[in-house]
Write an enzyme that holds these catalytic residues in place. Structure first.
Site, mmCIF file in Angstrom:
data_model
loop_
_atom_site.group_PDB
_atom_site.id
_atom_site.type_symbol
_atom_site.label_atom_id
_atom_site.label_comp_id
_atom_site.label_asym_id
_atom_site.label_seq_id
_atom_site.Cartn_x
_atom_site.Cartn_y
_atom_site.Cartn_z
ATOM 1 N N ASP A 98 -2.308 -7.841 24.151
ATOM 2 C CA ASP A 98 -3.191 -7.102 25.065
ATOM 3 C C ASP A 98 -2.704 -7.277 26.495
ATOM 4 O OD1 ASP A 98 -5.318 -5.966 26.443
ATOM 5 O OD2 ASP A 98 -6.538 -7.787 26.302
ATOM 6 N N ASN A 106 -4.069 -5.316 29.214
ATOM 7 C CA ASN A 106 -5.018 -4.877 30.246
ATOM 8 C C ASN A 106 -6.367 -5.590 30.153
ATOM 9 O OD1 ASN A 106 -5.949 -3.669 27.970
ATOM 10 N ND2 ASN A 106 -6.372 -1.686 28.923
ATOM 11 N N ASP A 155 -8.670 -6.052 27.805
ATOM 12 C CA ASP A 155 -9.872 -5.611 27.078
ATOM 13 C C ASP A 155 -9.983 -6.293 25.719
ATOM 14 O OD1 ASP A 155 -7.865 -4.376 25.721
ATOM 15 O OD2 ASP A 155 -8.668 -2.335 25.878
ATOM 16 N N ASP A 158 -2.207 -3.431 22.786
ATOM 17 C CA ASP A 158 -1.935 -2.068 23.256
ATOM 18 C C ASP A 158 -0.446 -1.734 23.258
ATOM 19 O OD1 ASP A 158 -1.153 -3.481 25.677
ATOM 20 O OD2 ASP A 158 -3.310 -3.601 26.110
ATOM 21 N N ASP A 182 2.054 5.075 10.928
ATOM 22 C CA ASP A 182 1.288 5.131 9.699
ATOM 23 C C ASP A 182 0.841 6.571 9.483
ATOM 24 O OD1 ASP A 182 -0.401 3.972 7.523
ATOM 25 O OD2 ASP A 182 -0.111 2.142 8.700
ATOM 26 N N ASP A 197 0.126 5.934 3.792
ATOM 27 C CA ASP A 197 -1.058 5.204 3.354
ATOM 28 C C ASP A 197 -1.686 5.750 2.070
ATOM 29 O OD1 ASP A 197 -3.201 3.229 4.271
ATOM 30 O OD2 ASP A 197 -4.395 5.026 3.948
ATOM 31 N N GLU A 240 2.871 3.400 0.408
ATOM 32 C CA GLU A 240 1.974 2.409 -0.187
ATOM 33 C C GLU A 240 1.483 3.004 -1.502
ATOM 34 O OE1 GLU A 240 -2.137 0.007 0.819
ATOM 35 O OE2 GLU A 240 -2.028 2.159 1.061
ATOM 36 N N HIS A 244 -1.180 -6.214 6.579
ATOM 37 C CA HIS A 244 -2.508 -6.227 7.194
ATOM 38 C C HIS A 244 -3.645 -6.159 6.177
ATOM 39 C CE1 HIS A 244 -1.828 -2.133 6.189
ATOM 40 N NE2 HIS A 244 -3.078 -1.824 6.484
ATOM 41 N N ASP A 245 -3.326 -5.962 4.904
ATOM 42 C CA ASP A 245 -4.362 -5.920 3.858
ATOM 43 C C ASP A 245 -4.373 -7.183 3.014
ATOM 44 O OD1 ASP A 245 -5.173 -3.321 4.465
ATOM 45 O OD2 ASP A 245 -3.788 -2.412 3.035
HETATM 46 O O1 TEU Z 1 -4.840 0.606 1.767
HETATM 47 C C1 TEU Z 1 -5.104 1.211 0.520
HETATM 48 C C2 TEU Z 1 -5.577 0.260 -0.500
HETATM 49 O O2 TEU Z 1 -5.488 0.525 -1.672
HETATM 50 C C3 TEU Z 1 -6.145 -0.996 0.055
HETATM 51 O O3 TEU Z 1 -7.145 -0.556 0.908
HETATM 52 C C4 TEU Z 1 -6.773 -1.953 -0.865
HETATM 53 O O4 TEU Z 1 -7.561 -1.315 -1.804
HETATM 54 C C5 TEU Z 1 -7.635 -2.845 -0.016
HETATM 55 O O5 TEU Z 1 -6.840 -3.349 1.027
HETATM 56 C C6 TEU Z 1 -8.204 -3.989 -0.774
HETATM 57 O O6 TEU Z 1 -8.703 -4.936 0.118
HETATM 58 C C7 TEU Z 1 -4.617 1.415 2.840
HETATM 59 C C8 TEU Z 1 -4.508 0.620 4.128
HETATM 60 O O7 TEU Z 1 -3.412 -0.241 4.069
HETATM 61 C C9 TEU Z 1 -5.798 -0.101 4.377
HETATM 62 O O8 TEU Z 1 -5.742 -0.918 5.505
HETATM 63 C C10 TEU Z 1 -6.871 0.940 4.529
HETATM 64 O O9 TEU Z 1 -8.117 0.310 4.623
HETATM 65 C C11 TEU Z 1 -6.894 1.911 3.359
HETATM 66 O O10 TEU Z 1 -5.614 2.389 3.001
HETATM 67 C C12 TEU Z 1 -7.694 3.125 3.708
HETATM 68 O O11 TEU Z 1 -6.991 3.900 4.619
HETATM 69 CA CA CA Z 2 -5.590 -3.806 25.739
#
Ligand code: TEU
Ligand code: CA
Length: 563
Positions: free
Chosen positions: A21, A23, A25, A29, A98, A199, A256, A328-329
């Site tokens: 970050d 700025n 907030d 960014d 994405d 995605d 994905e 991130h998931d």
């Molecule tokens: O993820 C698709 C997906 O199948 C996952 O959401 C999974 O079911 C979930 O992470 C279980 O915890 C993609 C993205 O990577 C995710 O961040 C999004 O939430 C999702 O699509 C919807 O766009």
């Molecule tokens: Ca920021």
């Protein structure tokens, strides 16, 4: 196999909200990203994938897009985005965005227009389907819990949402919608984008009969995955998209894909596949259970290793997978795949070695390169993820105590990977001058970039060496195109494989000891050169090889040898 520009690249995933970050907030960014391009370059990164930065209400942290042509104000401006493209180009780096087109946000203009006129043109951009006997058209449970159908106000219809109710699914059967999507994709590619991470793409194909399935939970619903698994024909849609967009630009696409049908790998990522590559989630899927996080499966070392080996062999004659340990998931790889005794710097380097040197495109997720870990929270209110909330409640409904339900979140939550990047031991980990949107992992005082940057034996320094080795002109051919051969599979807790180049005959051995005891492996030659170890013991290893044709790997040790 026809060679492609992206085959020998190394990629990095940025989760913009939590990167840096600038700025004050509390939200990462574009400026922050621009300012760290040199950091990424030094790590050896070529391709940078940004999780969604489009305009969004952030119900699902940006995976709910309300305008595909706008940058979210939280992240900056289109001018800054263009600057990012330019700065990346100067450094021979590629930006990948994405692409979230299974659904959009309920705040998107299309959906707003559809609601305003449920018989009009825009209703056809979505699935507005008549209910059955005063109920939803089918019994699908959405990925984030609850029915996948939501009433369309003022009608007897429902709209479909496989994810949150604020994420209505787009109707890919509608050629008009498809054209809109392709136009948008090409608009970004024309700007100079190198490609997309795509995605949840398998979900775009629906069975238009929307059949109900045998309920699989106490809510009387059945997971919407059932429909995805049974329906045929996603390939036609994917080919249509490819021809209208990516192909014309030689773009890099990484999909994905969950729930692909068994024999479709070649269609997806073969030479003329729908995509350049797709993520290898095979080891992540091992712990999935039908009931969710509260009864995740325990996965043992051998099962984990053999799953990776099988996946490597399966793809070898077909194409390339994208290798990850986290994203991130997913929870942090260091917390998930390393046994307790290996959750230290040596272990993290070992895990890096056996991931980065596999055949395929390595993806490093922000913070992985310094060994960031899962983060414990004291209360569910400290999480800011729709899926975590759902899974927590699911656990409670199944009879788990609050403590047990929180423990499930600690082990599985998507927020584990989403805590702000730990740049330094200073205030807010150097991520922001103000309170971050999501609380930091308190271990930033020990685990941070600044502390590791100039320490020769840090996890970060090791990642740099590892990526450099993979890209070293001497070995690049072998690491990129060399075949993959499992080794020492009978040795307990050993993760070893050879990479052999058919072009120049070069052979590399990667060997790691995930066990708690030292292990000694026999080699069939004495003159191997040790190119890299995670414990600075190249010379000792070479000596032992010369004298005994043996290689002793300490617990949590990893070595790369030129045979
Ligand atoms: O993820 C698709 C997906 O199948 C996952 O959401 C999974 O079911 C979930 O992470 C279980 O915890 C993609 C993205 O990577 C995710 O961040 C999004 O939430 C999702 O699509 C919807 O766009
Ligand atoms: Ca920021």
């Amino acid at each position: 196999m026809k060679r492609k520009w992206w085959h020998d690249k190394v990629a990095y995933q940025i989760y913009p909200k939590s990167f840096l970050d600038t700025n004050g907030d509390g939200i990462g960014d574009l400026r922050g990203i621009i300012s760290k391009l040199d950091y990424l370059k030094e790590l050896g990164i070529d391709i940078v994938w940004l999780s969604p930065i489009y305009k969004s209400p952030f119900v699902d942290q940006g995976y709910d897009i309300s305008d595909y042509y706008k940058i979210a104000e939280e992240f900056g401006t289109m001018e800054e985005f263009d600057e990012l493209l330019e700065e990346a180009k100067k450094r021979d780096m590629y930006i990948v965005m994405d692409l979230v087109v299974n659904h959009c946000s309920d705040q998107h203009e299309w959906f707003q227009k559809a609601l305003a006129d449920p018989k009009g043109e825009y209703a056809g951009y979505f699935y507005f389907i008549k209910g059955k006997d005063g109920k939803a058209p089918s019994n699908y449970r959405s990925y984030f819990g609850g029915s996948a159908w939501e009433p369309v106000p003022g009608t007897d219809k429902y709209y479909l949402h496989m994810f949150a109710k604020e994420q209505p699914d787009l109707n890919w059967e509608n050629p008009k919608l498809r054209q809109e999507i392709y136009k948008m994709i090409n608009w970004w590619l024309d700007k100079g984008l190198a490609g997309f991470r795509i995605d949840a793409i398998i979900n775009i194909k629906k069975d238009l009969n929307f059949p109900s399935f045998e309920p699989d939970g106490p809510d009387g619903l059945a997971t919407c995955v059932k429909m995805v698994e049974e329906v045929q024909g996603v390939g036609e849609l994917l080919e249509d998209m490819k021809h209208a967009t990516f192909e014309k630009y030689d773009a890099f696409t990484v999909a994905e894909v969950f729930n692909m049908k068994d024999d479709e790998l070649r269609e997806f990522i073969g030479e003329d596949g729908h995509f350049s590559t797709m993520f290898d989630f095979s080891t992540h899927e091992l712990s999935f259970s039908e009931h969710g996080w509260y009864d995740s499966r325990e996965v043992g070392f051998e099962e984990w290793r053999d799953t990776i080996f099988a996946s490597q062999k399966e793809v070898e004659d077909i194409g390339f997978k994208a290798n990850i340990i986290e994203n991130h998931d997913e929870p942090r790889g260091a917390s998930r795949f390393l046994p307790k005794y290996a959750q230290n710097e040596a272990g993290k380097k070992m895990l890096a070695t056996t991931s980065i040197l596999l055949r395929g495109i390595p993806f490093i997720y922000q913070g992985q390169e310094i060994g960031m870990t899962n983060c414990r929270r004291n209360d569910i209110s400290e999480y800011d993820d729709i899926s975590t909330l759902d899974q927590y409640n699911e656990a409670l409904r199944a009879g788990c105590t609050k403590e047990k339900a929180l423990e499930c979140c600690y082990e599985n939550s998507r927020d584990n990977a989403r805590t702000p990047m730990q740049w330094s031991a200073e205030k807010n980990a150097g991520f922001s001058d103000e309170t971050p949107w999501l609380a930091l992992n308190p271990n930033y005082t020990e685990i941070n970039v600044e502390e590791q940057e100039h320490r020769a034996d840090s996890v970060l320094s090791y990642y740099r060496k590892l990526v450099a080795l993979r890209k070293d002109p001497e070995y690049k051919e072998t690491f990129t195109y060399g075949s993959f051969i499992p080794e020492y599979t009978d040795e307990e807790k050993i993760f070893a494989f050879r990479r052999v180049s058919e072009t120049d005959g070069k052979e590399l051995l990667v060997a790691a000891n995930y066990g708690e005891e030292d292990r000694t492996l026999k080699l069939d030659r004495a003159d191997a050169k040790v190119l890299l170890t995670n414990m600075d013991i190249c010379e000792e290893m070479e000596k032992e090889l010369r004298e005994k044709q043996e290689l002793t790997i300490p617990s949590c040790g990893a070595a790369v040898l030129l045979l």
